[in-house]
Design a protein around this motif. Structure first.
Motif, mmCIF file in Angstrom:
data_model
loop_
_atom_site.group_PDB
_atom_site.id
_atom_site.type_symbol
_atom_site.label_atom_id
_atom_site.label_comp_id
_atom_site.label_asym_id
_atom_site.label_seq_id
_atom_site.Cartn_x
_atom_site.Cartn_y
_atom_site.Cartn_z
ATOM 1 N N LYS A 1 1.996 -35.433 -47.088
ATOM 2 C CA LYS A 1 1.994 -36.367 -45.941
ATOM 3 C C LYS A 1 2.307 -35.674 -44.617
ATOM 4 N N TYR A 2 2.685 -34.392 -44.669
ATOM 5 C CA TYR A 2 3.268 -33.756 -43.479
ATOM 6 C C TYR A 2 2.692 -32.361 -43.204
ATOM 7 N N GLY A 3 3.142 -31.794 -42.071
ATOM 8 C CA GLY A 3 2.952 -30.377 -41.825
ATOM 9 C C GLY A 3 4.018 -29.645 -42.623
ATOM 10 N N ILE B 1 7.712 -30.605 -41.393
ATOM 11 C CA ILE B 1 7.986 -30.663 -39.948
ATOM 12 C C ILE B 1 8.234 -32.126 -39.563
ATOM 13 N N PRO B 2 9.478 -32.475 -39.213
ATOM 14 C CA PRO B 2 9.774 -33.882 -38.926
ATOM 15 C C PRO B 2 9.519 -34.285 -37.465
ATOM 16 N N GLY B 3 8.457 -33.783 -36.869
ATOM 17 C CA GLY B 3 8.069 -34.288 -35.547
ATOM 18 C C GLY B 3 8.944 -33.864 -34.380
ATOM 19 N N ARG B 4 9.561 -32.685 -34.476
ATOM 20 C CA ARG B 4 10.343 -32.141 -33.359
ATOM 21 C C ARG B 4 9.926 -30.688 -33.154
ATOM 22 N N TYR B 5 9.569 -30.354 -31.906
ATOM 23 C CA TYR B 5 8.998 -29.043 -31.627
ATOM 24 C C TYR B 5 9.507 -28.536 -30.274
ATOM 25 N N ILE B 6 9.728 -27.225 -30.170
ATOM 26 C CA ILE B 6 9.892 -26.568 -28.864
ATOM 27 C C ILE B 6 8.837 -25.461 -28.847
ATOM 28 N N VAL C 1 0.976 -25.235 -42.685
ATOM 29 C CA VAL C 1 -0.224 -25.907 -43.179
ATOM 30 C C VAL C 1 -0.064 -27.421 -43.037
ATOM 31 N N GLU C 2 -1.093 -28.041 -42.492
ATOM 32 C CA GLU C 2 -1.045 -29.483 -42.264
ATOM 33 C C GLU C 2 -1.541 -30.227 -43.502
ATOM 34 N N LYS C 3 -0.722 -31.127 -43.996
ATOM 35 C CA LYS C 3 -1.048 -31.996 -45.136
ATOM 36 C C LYS C 3 -1.727 -31.252 -46.291
ATOM 37 N N PRO C 4 -0.990 -30.288 -46.877
ATOM 38 C CA PRO C 4 -1.562 -29.562 -48.026
ATOM 39 C C PRO C 4 -1.728 -30.492 -49.232
ATOM 40 N N LEU D 1 8.321 -34.639 -29.066
ATOM 41 C CA LEU D 1 9.068 -35.527 -29.965
ATOM 42 C C LEU D 1 8.158 -36.660 -30.400
ATOM 43 N N LEU D 2 8.034 -36.861 -31.702
ATOM 44 C CA LEU D 2 7.248 -37.978 -32.221
ATOM 45 C C LEU D 2 8.203 -39.148 -32.464
ATOM 46 N N PRO D 3 8.040 -40.237 -31.697
ATOM 47 C CA PRO D 3 9.017 -41.320 -31.763
ATOM 48 C C PRO D 3 9.060 -42.070 -33.093
ATOM 49 N N ASP D 4 8.014 -41.929 -33.917
ATOM 50 C CA ASP D 4 8.031 -42.529 -35.264
ATOM 51 C C ASP D 4 9.188 -42.030 -36.100
ATOM 52 N N GLU D 5 9.552 -40.782 -35.818
ATOM 53 C CA GLU D 5 10.631 -40.165 -36.588
ATOM 54 C C GLU D 5 11.929 -40.407 -35.826
ATOM 55 N N LEU D 6 12.800 -41.218 -36.418
ATOM 56 C CA LEU D 6 14.079 -41.518 -35.776
ATOM 57 C C LEU D 6 15.142 -40.590 -36.360
ATOM 58 N N ILE E 1 -7.805 -32.858 -34.458
ATOM 59 C CA ILE E 1 -7.295 -31.647 -33.803
ATOM 60 C C ILE E 1 -5.787 -31.624 -34.061
ATOM 61 N N GLN E 2 -5.361 -30.683 -34.889
ATOM 62 C CA GLN E 2 -3.981 -30.694 -35.389
ATOM 63 C C GLN E 2 -3.093 -29.734 -34.599
ATOM 64 N N LEU E 3 -1.925 -30.218 -34.206
ATOM 65 C CA LEU E 3 -0.944 -29.364 -33.542
ATOM 66 C C LEU E 3 -0.510 -28.240 -34.491
ATOM 67 N N THR E 4 -0.336 -28.598 -35.763
ATOM 68 C CA THR E 4 0.112 -27.611 -36.757
ATOM 69 C C THR E 4 -0.825 -26.399 -36.797
ATOM 70 N N ASP E 5 -2.135 -26.637 -36.777
ATOM 71 C CA ASP E 5 -3.102 -25.526 -36.847
ATOM 72 C C ASP E 5 -3.001 -24.627 -35.608
ATOM 73 N N THR F 1 -1.829 -48.565 -36.861
ATOM 74 C CA THR F 1 -2.498 -49.450 -37.834
ATOM 75 C C THR F 1 -1.632 -49.727 -39.063
ATOM 76 N N ARG F 2 -0.692 -48.833 -39.355
ATOM 77 C CA ARG F 2 0.148 -49.051 -40.544
ATOM 78 C C ARG F 2 1.109 -50.220 -40.365
ATOM 79 N N PHE F 3 1.273 -50.666 -39.120
ATOM 80 C CA PHE F 3 2.210 -51.768 -38.862
ATOM 81 C C PHE F 3 1.521 -53.057 -38.441
HETATM 82 C C1 G1P Z 1 2.335 -35.647 -37.790
HETATM 83 C C2 G1P Z 1 2.136 -34.133 -37.850
HETATM 84 C C3 G1P Z 1 2.817 -33.548 -39.090
HETATM 85 C C4 G1P Z 1 4.272 -33.954 -39.120
HETATM 86 C C5 G1P Z 1 4.397 -35.489 -39.031
HETATM 87 C C6 G1P Z 1 5.841 -35.926 -38.929
HETATM 88 O O1 G1P Z 1 1.590 -36.232 -38.831
HETATM 89 O O2 G1P Z 1 0.763 -33.838 -37.837
HETATM 90 O O3 G1P Z 1 2.704 -32.153 -39.106
HETATM 91 O O4 G1P Z 1 4.900 -33.462 -40.286
HETATM 92 O O5 G1P Z 1 3.699 -35.994 -37.892
HETATM 93 O O6 G1P Z 1 5.960 -37.301 -39.024
HETATM 94 P P1 G1P Z 1 1.191 -37.805 -38.825
HETATM 95 O O7 G1P Z 1 2.424 -38.541 -39.270
HETATM 96 O O8 G1P Z 1 0.798 -38.148 -37.434
HETATM 97 O O9 G1P Z 1 0.072 -37.936 -39.806
#
Ligand code: G1P
Length: 288
Positions: A168-170, A203-208, A189-192, A130-135, A228-232, A18-20
């Motif tokens: 904005k992040y974990g 956490i820039p969207g890369r996890y093992i 902690v997710e989005k403190p 891998l979250l593709p938003d993060e290049l 439902i948060q992956l971080t939690d 939706t942001r785009f």
């Molecule tokens: C997600 C994750 C967050 C992470 C971020 C990276 O958040 O929940 O922990 O730091 O991606 O971009 P979102 O961007 O989906 O709100």
């Protein structure tokens, strides 16, 4: 401790983008291009470079162009061949290893839920997310996989951001050092709320991750934003399994954000031999 080889990667690509809008009304946000390649292809290439053999897309309605992108494009290939043109640039996408598997996330219940949707394909193995938003430029997942080969357990990417952006992040609470770039994780902690983050390491969207995280996600507990948060879920593995953060030291563009997306396009265009000089001249002129 035996360290199981990392073979699988999950790409959550069901988000609505939706942001785009309006760009993403009828097109998946993961198909937005940076110069001439869609975001999803950068992320898949990063995973393959790290030795990943199985690509798993967690997709949703309206995302079929993603599937087409990694499939054969018969008419295009035949036409280009007939015209004597090289088809290497499109052929290589489908001929790579890791022929993707697709699962559906039917409702947007959060990143943790998206990852959980891949549980049957992940099985009892470690897996990357891998979250593709993060290049990320510079082969970050490969470096993380190398760190994982030493630490075992769970390894997540870590990147310093200004204090004003931690909400904005974990966010990672770092503990003892393992080596120059690897630290233990003591809490997540997710989005403190601003001013309450345990550090400015996000956490820039890369996890093992180890497959046990799926059992925690199974409980479908809601966290920040009612999702439902992956971080939690990951946080519940701390103290139970090894858990480390590995620092990123390359260039990263937050392509989930318009400014970050434009910056990615500009930086990657300037770095290219073919179009870099023209873009540089134009940018200079524009800036006076
Ligand atoms: C997600 C994750 C967050 C992470 C971020 C990276 O958040 O929940 O922990 O730091 O991606 O971009 P979102 O961007 O989906 O709100």
């Amino acid at each position: 401790m035996t360290i199981k080889r990392l073979r699988k990667a999950v790409f959550p690509v069901a988000g609505l983008g939706t942001r785009f809008l309006p760009a993403t009304k009828a097109m998946p946000k993961e198909m937005l291009t940076v110069v001439d390649k869609p975001l999803i292809q950068y992320a898949v290439e990063e995973a393959l470079e790290a030795g990943i053999e199985q690509i798993i897309f967690v997709t949703g309605r309206g995302k079929s162009s993603l599937e087409d992108h990694f499939d054969i494009s018969y008419e295009l290939e035949a036409t280009m061949r007939a015209r004597g043109k090289s088809i290497e640039i499109i052929e290589s996408i489908r001929q790579r290893p890791g022929s993707p598997v697709y699962v559906r996330q039917q409702e947007p219940l959060g990143l943790g839920h998206a990852v959980w949707c891949a549980r049957e394909i992940v099985g009892d193995e470690p897996f990357a997310v891998l979250l593709p938003d993060e290049l990320m430029v510079g082969g970050f997942m490969k470096q993380m996989a190398e760190a994982y080969a030493k630490t075992g357990g769970n390894v997540i990417g870590a990147l310093e951001v200004p204090d004003s952006e931690t909400d904005k992040y974990g966010v990672i609470s770092p503990g003892g050092r393992f080596d120059d770039r690897t630290v233990e994780v003591t809490a997540l902690v997710e989005k403190p709320k601003l001013g309450t983050a345990p550090s400015n390491l996000m956490i820039p969207g890369r996890y093992i991750l180890q497959p046990e995280v799926m059992r925690i996600l199974e409980r479908q507990e809601k966290g920040a934003g009612g999702e439902i948060q992956l971080t939690d879920a990951m946080a519940q593995l701390i103290g139970v399994q090894p858990f480390h953060a590995f620092t990123f030291d390359g260039e990263r563009y937050d392509c989930g954000d318009k400014a970050g997306y434009i910056q990615a396009n500009l930086a990657l265009a300037l770095a290219r031999d073919d179009i870099g000089p023209a873009v540089r001249d134009f940018a200079r002129g524009l800036l006076g």
